[in-house]
Design an enzyme around this catalytic site. Structure first.
Site, short mmCIF file in Angstrom:
data_model
loop_
_atom_site.label_atom_id
_atom_site.label_comp_id
_atom_site.label_asym_id
_atom_site.label_seq_id
_atom_site.Cartn_x
_atom_site.Cartn_y
_atom_site.Cartn_z
N CYS A 127 -3.12 -6.57 2.20
CA CYS A 127 -2.04 -7.35 1.61
C CYS A 127 -2.47 -8.17 0.40
O CYS A 127 -1.63 -8.74 -0.30
CB CYS A 127 -1.42 -8.27 2.66
SG CYS A 127 -0.80 -7.39 4.11
N HIS A 131 2.61 -13.21 -1.12
CA HIS A 131 2.76 -12.01 -0.29
C HIS A 131 3.80 -12.30 0.77
O HIS A 131 3.77 -13.34 1.43
CB HIS A 131 1.41 -11.66 0.34
CG HIS A 131 1.52 -10.74 1.51
ND1 HIS A 131 2.20 -9.54 1.45
CD2 HIS A 131 1.04 -10.85 2.79
CE1 HIS A 131 2.13 -8.95 2.63
NE2 HIS A 131 1.44 -9.72 3.45
N ASN A 171 7.34 -7.12 5.81
CA ASN A 171 6.00 -7.17 5.22
C ASN A 171 5.64 -5.78 4.71
O ASN A 171 5.36 -4.88 5.49
CB ASN A 171 5.00 -7.64 6.28
CG ASN A 171 3.57 -7.72 5.76
OD1 ASN A 171 3.24 -7.18 4.71
ND2 ASN A 171 2.72 -8.39 6.51
#
Length: 402
Positions: free
Chosen positions: A178, A328, A358
């Protein structure tokens, strides 16, 4: 004076002290990094000829100029299939309220057998080139930030081919989960400032749905698939759009978030005399994502604001100077906690987590592209962005759009 790498010595700030490491209460470490922006140089169209009467027969050392980089185009793409919280409640013990209250997520997109991550990344890259009005043949590097390539050896070359780049520009993958997109931005800046590249596509794309245990309500509710891209372009140093960055890793935290390799099948014994054992090796694959949510949450809420504050300090800025905070998109509670720590009001926080979940390395460029196309982010706006996740790896960058 230029060194062997093309950097000009006097323009690179020296370290006033050795990096200072300190251990956090949970066992994670942080370190002070080199401060201030670094302007690098590259050759300007070859060398000068010797002046008349000069006894040297060789050409003079090529002239060097300072270079910067800027973000000039963005694009994104996502799968057609949308999976809502209500859809998930039909396969695991959960419901829309339980998911949305704890994560902020309501929907996510998931790749089906008819789609590929490489195609999504290519579409996002094309959109970024169109916005920047740059031809694919003018691209001289493609960086694919992903932890889920569709080929063990990387997907970037396939994207380069799909874009129709006829000059065979360098293309390679960056694996940093990520945090990947932030690392991709910094890598692109280094290639431009020190390597003479002019147009670099930085793509963040992941399909973590392929590595999710869809019977585990703790993880299957979180992840979605998508791709986002930006074009990073060379410019004069005075127009530089990457003000500072701060990057870290801590392998000790790997136990909290991982998808480790596993062995499949049975041992294939060679011969019967016992002279060769465990050969050939078993075939391998990766496990589903395993996560300690509480520890990851604590890590993010502690390390991300520290990293952003460090990057802002290197740039000589503070939270009041930035126009947007773009993190993020992992969990809305993390986003809110970091914004509160940095004293950034919610109206200056970019979030599309509710719609996509996500999406790992895709989350930052996806949210950025939507904000640009929606008129939120305008040319000249300053953005504090940060990625964080498996590794554990985290990092931040202070950038200007346009």
């Amino acid at each position: 004076m230029a060194n062997a790498y093309g950097f000009v010595g006097h323009s690179v700030p020296t370290m006033k002290r050795a990096a200072q490491f300190q251990q956090m209460g949970s066992g994670f470490c942080s370190a002070d990094s080199i401060s201030k922006r670094v302007f690098c140089c590259s050759v300007v169209q070859g060398a000068d000829k010797p002046a008349s009467g000069d006894s040297r027969t060789e050409y003079r050392t090529p002239r060097l100029v300072s270079r910067g980089c800027k973000l000039v185009g963005s694009g994104s793409a996502m799968p057609a299939l949308q999976v809502s919280n209500d859809d998930l409640s039909k396969i695991v013990d959960t419901n829309d309220e339980w998911i949305s209250v704890r994560t902020g997520i309501r929907n996510r997109r998931v790749l089906t057998g008819k789609e590929s991550l490489t195609n999504l990344a290519t579409v996002a890259a094309r959109k970024a080139l169109e916005m920047a009005q740059v031809d694919a043949n003018d691209v001289d590097m493609v960086l694919m930030c992903t932890s889920t390539p569709e080929d063990l050896f990387g997907s970037a070359p396939q994207i380069q081919k799909a874009l129709g780049c006829k000059k065979n520009p360098l293309a390679y993958d960056i694996t940093a989960a990520c945090s990947g997109f932030v690392l991709g931005l910094v890598s692109a800046a280094c290639h431009i400032r020190g390597g003479g590249f002019n147009n670099i596509l930085v793509i963040g794309a992941d399909s973590l749905s392929r590595y999710v245990d869809w019977t585990d309500r703790g993880t299957c509710i979180l992840f979605g698939d998508a791709a986002g891209a930006v074009l990073v372009q060379s410019c004069d140093a005075e127009e530089d759009g990457l003000f500072a960055f701060d990057l870290h890793s801590d392998g000790d935290g790997q136990r909290h978030l991982k998808a480790a390799i596993t062995e499949n099948g049975i041992d294939h014994a060679v011969g019967s005399n016992g002279s060769v054992s465990d050969f050939p090796p078993r075939s391998s694959s990766y496990s589903c994502i395993q996560m300690n949510g509480k520890e990851v949450f604590r890590f993010a809420c502690r390390c991300v604001p520290q990293s952003i504050e460090s990057a802002l300090g290197k740039a000589g800025l503070n939270g009041s100077n930035i126009d947007w905070l773009l993190l993020h998109q992992a969990n809305q509670r993390i986003i809110d906690a970091v914004a509160t720590r940095l004293e950034v009001p919610q109206e200056r926080v970019i979030s599309n987590l509710a719609n996509y979940g996500n999406t790992s390395a895709a989350s930052i460029p996806l949210a950025l592209d939507e904000a640009v196309r929606g008129g939120k982010v305008k040319a000249g706006h300053l953005i504090a962005t940060a990625g964080f996740g498996a590794g554990l790896t985290w990092g931040s960058a202070i950038v200007r759009w346009g």
